[in-house]
Design an enzyme around this catalytic site. Sequence first.
Site, PDB file in Angstrom:
ATOM      1  N   TYR A   1       1.438  -8.767  -2.970  1.00  0.00           N
ATOM      2  CA  TYR A   1       2.145  -7.543  -3.335  1.00  0.00           C
ATOM      3  C   TYR A   1       1.612  -6.431  -2.450  1.00  0.00           C
ATOM      4  O   TYR A   1       0.408  -6.132  -2.477  1.00  0.00           O
ATOM      5  CB  TYR A   1       1.908  -7.186  -4.808  1.00  0.00           C
ATOM      6  CG  TYR A   1       2.594  -8.088  -5.792  1.00  0.00           C
ATOM      7  CD1 TYR A   1       3.986  -8.139  -5.867  1.00  0.00           C
ATOM      8  CD2 TYR A   1       1.864  -8.887  -6.664  1.00  0.00           C
ATOM      9  CE1 TYR A   1       4.623  -8.969  -6.767  1.00  0.00           C
ATOM     10  CE2 TYR A   1       2.502  -9.720  -7.577  1.00  0.00           C
ATOM     11  CZ  TYR A   1       3.878  -9.757  -7.621  1.00  0.00           C
ATOM     12  OH  TYR A   1       4.509 -10.587  -8.514  1.00  0.00           O
TER      13      TYR A   1
ATOM     14  N   SER B   1      23.091   6.311 -17.889  1.00  0.00           N
ATOM     15  CA  SER B   1      22.237   7.470 -17.644  1.00  0.00           C
ATOM     16  C   SER B   1      22.873   8.484 -16.699  1.00  0.00           C
ATOM     17  O   SER B   1      23.640   8.135 -15.802  1.00  0.00           O
ATOM     18  CB  SER B   1      20.899   7.003 -17.060  1.00  0.00           C
ATOM     19  OG  SER B   1      20.042   8.095 -16.827  1.00  0.00           O
TER      20      SER B   1
ATOM     21  N   VAL C   1      12.028   2.063 -13.379  1.00  0.00           N
ATOM     22  CA  VAL C   1      13.020   2.008 -12.306  1.00  0.00           C
ATOM     23  C   VAL C   1      12.414   1.374 -11.056  1.00  0.00           C
ATOM     24  O   VAL C   1      11.201   1.387 -10.867  1.00  0.00           O
ATOM     25  CB  VAL C   1      13.573   3.409 -11.981  1.00  0.00           C
ATOM     26  CG1 VAL C   1      14.296   3.974 -13.182  1.00  0.00           C
ATOM     27  CG2 VAL C   1      12.462   4.349 -11.536  1.00  0.00           C
ATOM     28  N   LEU C   2      13.266   0.834 -10.200  1.00  0.00           N
ATOM     29  CA  LEU C   2      12.795   0.148  -9.004  1.00  0.00           C
ATOM     30  C   LEU C   2      13.780   0.335  -7.862  1.00  0.00           C
ATOM     31  O   LEU C   2      14.991   0.185  -8.040  1.00  0.00           O
ATOM     32  CB  LEU C   2      12.632  -1.355  -9.286  1.00  0.00           C
ATOM     33  CG  LEU C   2      12.302  -2.241  -8.082  1.00  0.00           C
ATOM     34  CD1 LEU C   2      10.886  -1.952  -7.585  1.00  0.00           C
ATOM     35  CD2 LEU C   2      12.458  -3.716  -8.436  1.00  0.00           C
TER      36      LEU C   2
ATOM     37  N   ASP D   1      20.328   3.293 -18.061  1.00  0.00           N
ATOM     38  CA  ASP D   1      20.500   2.782 -16.705  1.00  0.00           C
ATOM     39  C   ASP D   1      21.795   3.368 -16.143  1.00  0.00           C
ATOM     40  O   ASP D   1      22.715   3.701 -16.895  1.00  0.00           O
ATOM     41  CB  ASP D   1      20.565   1.251 -16.702  1.00  0.00           C
ATOM     42  CG  ASP D   1      20.321   0.652 -15.334  1.00  0.00           C
ATOM     43  OD1 ASP D   1      19.190   0.193 -15.086  1.00  0.00           O
ATOM     44  OD2 ASP D   1      21.253   0.636 -14.505  1.00  0.00           O
TER      45      ASP D   1
ATOM     46  N   HIS E   1       3.577  -3.141  -1.723  1.00  0.00           N
ATOM     47  CA  HIS E   1       3.981  -1.828  -2.236  1.00  0.00           C
ATOM     48  C   HIS E   1       3.635  -0.713  -1.232  1.00  0.00           C
ATOM     49  O   HIS E   1       2.967   0.266  -1.559  1.00  0.00           O
ATOM     50  CB  HIS E   1       3.316  -1.549  -3.583  1.00  0.00           C
ATOM     51  CG  HIS E   1       3.757  -2.468  -4.680  1.00  0.00           C
ATOM     52  ND1 HIS E   1       5.050  -2.515  -5.154  1.00  0.00           N
ATOM     53  CD2 HIS E   1       3.062  -3.391  -5.397  1.00  0.00           C
ATOM     54  CE1 HIS E   1       5.144  -3.417  -6.123  1.00  0.00           C
ATOM     55  NE2 HIS E   1       3.962  -3.971  -6.279  1.00  0.00           N
TER      56      HIS E   1
ATOM     57  N   VAL F   1       5.593   2.567 -15.438  1.00  0.00           N
ATOM     58  CA  VAL F   1       5.391   1.263 -14.800  1.00  0.00           C
ATOM     59  C   VAL F   1       5.729   1.334 -13.313  1.00  0.00           C
ATOM     60  O   VAL F   1       5.232   0.539 -12.511  1.00  0.00           O
ATOM     61  CB  VAL F   1       6.242   0.180 -15.493  1.00  0.00           C
ATOM     62  CG1 VAL F   1       5.917  -1.203 -14.938  1.00  0.00           C
ATOM     63  CG2 VAL F   1       5.996   0.186 -17.001  1.00  0.00           C
TER      64      VAL F   1
ATOM     65  N   GLU G   1       7.123  -8.431  -3.492  1.00  0.00           N
ATOM     66  CA  GLU G   1       8.093  -7.615  -4.226  1.00  0.00           C
ATOM     67  C   GLU G   1       9.395  -7.361  -3.477  1.00  0.00           C
ATOM     68  O   GLU G   1      10.350  -6.850  -4.063  1.00  0.00           O
ATOM     69  CB  GLU G   1       7.465  -6.279  -4.645  1.00  0.00           C
ATOM     70  CG  GLU G   1       7.281  -5.267  -3.525  1.00  0.00           C
ATOM     71  CD  GLU G   1       5.984  -5.427  -2.762  1.00  0.00           C
ATOM     72  OE1 GLU G   1       5.688  -4.575  -1.911  1.00  0.00           O
ATOM     73  OE2 GLU G   1       5.252  -6.426  -3.001  1.00  0.00           O
TER      74      GLU G   1
ATOM     75  N   ASN H   1      -1.757  -1.773 -11.641  1.00  0.00           N
ATOM     76  CA  ASN H   1      -1.753  -3.240 -11.710  1.00  0.00           C
ATOM     77  C   ASN H   1      -1.778  -3.674 -13.173  1.00  0.00           C
ATOM     78  O   ASN H   1      -2.679  -4.375 -13.630  1.00  0.00           O
ATOM     79  CB  ASN H   1      -2.936  -3.834 -10.934  1.00  0.00           C
ATOM     80  CG  ASN H   1      -4.288  -3.308 -11.410  1.00  0.00           C
ATOM     81  OD1 ASN H   1      -4.396  -2.202 -11.930  1.00  0.00           O
ATOM     82  ND2 ASN H   1      -5.331  -4.092 -11.226  1.00  0.00           N
TER      83      ASN H   1
ATOM     84  N   VAL I   1      -1.130   2.766 -14.841  1.00  0.00           N
ATOM     85  CA  VAL I   1      -2.014   1.788 -14.199  1.00  0.00           C
ATOM     86  C   VAL I   1      -1.211   1.012 -13.164  1.00  0.00           C
ATOM     87  O   VAL I   1      -0.147   0.456 -13.474  1.00  0.00           O
ATOM     88  CB  VAL I   1      -2.623   0.838 -15.253  1.00  0.00           C
ATOM     89  CG1 VAL I   1      -3.425  -0.268 -14.582  1.00  0.00           C
ATOM     90  CG2 VAL I   1      -3.510   1.632 -16.217  1.00  0.00           C
TER      91      VAL I   1
ATOM     92  N   LYS J   1      -3.004  -8.294  -4.824  1.00  0.00           N
ATOM     93  CA  LYS J   1      -2.749  -6.885  -4.544  1.00  0.00           C
ATOM     94  C   LYS J   1      -2.970  -6.564  -3.077  1.00  0.00           C
ATOM     95  O   LYS J   1      -3.567  -7.336  -2.320  1.00  0.00           O
ATOM     96  CB  LYS J   1      -3.656  -6.000  -5.405  1.00  0.00           C
ATOM     97  CG  LYS J   1      -3.358  -6.086  -6.893  1.00  0.00           C
ATOM     98  CD  LYS J   1      -1.920  -5.722  -7.238  1.00  0.00           C
ATOM     99  CE  LYS J   1      -1.610  -4.250  -7.008  1.00  0.00           C
ATOM    100  NZ  LYS J   1      -0.191  -3.921  -7.358  1.00  0.00           N
TER     101      LYS J   1
ATOM    102  N   VAL K   1      11.726  -5.134 -15.954  1.00  0.00           N
ATOM    103  CA  VAL K   1      10.695  -4.362 -16.662  1.00  0.00           C
ATOM    104  C   VAL K   1      11.301  -3.670 -17.879  1.00  0.00           C
ATOM    105  O   VAL K   1      10.809  -3.784 -19.010  1.00  0.00           O
ATOM    106  CB  VAL K   1      10.040  -3.320 -15.740  1.00  0.00           C
ATOM    107  CG1 VAL K   1       9.121  -2.397 -16.547  1.00  0.00           C
ATOM    108  CG2 VAL K   1       9.238  -3.991 -14.643  1.00  0.00           C
TER     109      VAL K   1
ATOM    110  N   ARG L   1      -6.861 -10.867 -11.530  1.00  0.00           N
ATOM    111  CA  ARG L   1      -6.013 -12.003 -11.187  1.00  0.00           C
ATOM    112  C   ARG L   1      -6.514 -12.681  -9.903  1.00  0.00           C
ATOM    113  O   ARG L   1      -7.302 -12.126  -9.149  1.00  0.00           O
ATOM    114  CB  ARG L   1      -4.568 -11.553 -10.991  1.00  0.00           C
ATOM    115  CG  ARG L   1      -3.865 -11.136 -12.253  1.00  0.00           C
ATOM    116  CD  ARG L   1      -2.502 -10.511 -11.974  1.00  0.00           C
ATOM    117  NE  ARG L   1      -2.610  -9.178 -11.382  1.00  0.00           N
ATOM    118  CZ  ARG L   1      -1.571  -8.425 -11.043  1.00  0.00           C
ATOM    119  NH1 ARG L   1      -0.334  -8.894 -11.219  1.00  0.00           N
ATOM    120  NH2 ARG L   1      -1.750  -7.225 -10.536  1.00  0.00           N
TER     121      ARG L   1
ATOM    122  N   ASP M   1       3.406   1.845  -9.107  1.00  0.00           N
ATOM    123  CA  ASP M   1       3.054   1.126  -7.882  1.00  0.00           C
ATOM    124  C   ASP M   1       4.111   1.299  -6.798  1.00  0.00           C
ATOM    125  O   ASP M   1       3.938   0.826  -5.672  1.00  0.00           O
ATOM    126  CB  ASP M   1       2.773  -0.361  -8.154  1.00  0.00           C
ATOM    127  CG  ASP M   1       3.923  -1.090  -8.822  1.00  0.00           C
ATOM    128  OD1 ASP M   1       5.020  -0.506  -8.928  1.00  0.00           O
ATOM    129  OD2 ASP M   1       3.731  -2.239  -9.246  1.00  0.00           O
TER     130      ASP M   1
END
Length: 379
Positions: free
Chosen positions: A102, A228, A247-248, A206, A104, A275, A126, A308, A306, A83, A187, A25, A278
């Site tokens: 980003y 959940s 989750v975030l 959730d 992270h 996911v 983010e 990214n 992964v 990134k 996501v 990207r 990161d």
Amino acid sequence: MTSSVLSAPLASIGVPTEIKPDELRVALTPDGARELVTQGLEVLVQSGAGTGAGIGDKAFAHAGAKIVSREEAWAAHLIVKVKEPQEEEFKFLRKDMILFTYLHLAAYPKVGEALITTGTTGIAYETVQMEDSSLPLLAPMSEIAGRLAAQVGAHLLERPHGGSGVLIGGCTGIRPARVIVLGAGTVGWNAARLAAAMDAEVMLLDRSPERLRNIEAHRRGRFMSVVSNQALLERLIPTADLLIGAVLTPGGRAPTLVNEHMVKGMKPNSVIVDVAIDQGGCVATSVETTHTNPTVNIHGVQHYAVGNMPGAVPFTSTEALVSVTLPYILGMAGRGLEEAVADRPELLSGLNTVGGSVCHPGVAKALGISPRHPMACLR
């Protein structure tokens, strides 16, 4: 920290080429560059920065950007990236610059240390958060990552790719794959929706009944939403053909929802797509992988983690990213960070580091550092 980088307009915007493995990207499009140039700003694009996304130097030059070396791109007042800086880029960090990307930092503490040591102002896409708690600069990449999670998971379930040989949507008279998605944010919702569209049996988990209630109005296919809890996870995870971690915790490390014992209890050759990697990952056994070597087999379960994921579709991802970041870039470069924050107060939550201080409570907690209030960082 010199006050000018916070209060004065930032006359130049640098766009370095991404060097994270398999990251194709770029942080700006030619149309975005043109918009900045028409505002009297200087856009410095490193030669080859857009190649991976199918954007040549000529397109940027035609838009009015200057094609420069890596050193010249990094010398700009405002650096826009996709990134977090890699270790070989730490030498370019400095006190009189703003880095917008980003970050992270919870998952990459060495980057946080570098930003603190150099006094760089680091603003993370983010953690830019609206009053309604939405994350406008994370949302498009989360949407893409969620859709890719279902797509990649379906691919990895195929036997030639190490999976159990289950077709995600099954066929007439044969059960489909069971897909369990942890987290009903952007996501998770996109992963669940695409998996359901492929006729999988989907369970979206959730902790927020309100969030699940909102999703229920839009669900289609073999799709269940479930509130959940730990006991439920322990019962359901062994039944999954594909487990997607979505989750975030904004700015902080993702909670570990799936421990190693649960992974050991999963079906042979089942698949985990984490996911959340990161932000450290939500599965205890996850280790970050790359697009070149995307999976590792742990306890007989394929792990795809992964860091990214949207980099796999760089054209779509670049266009989506710039569509939401450009107004903030224009604001900061044209008027300075202080005025930009006054106009767009959500930018304040994007401040991660300023002048050697950590300004985001979630990031500070993850790094084990006492936070400083972001408004105090701007003074």
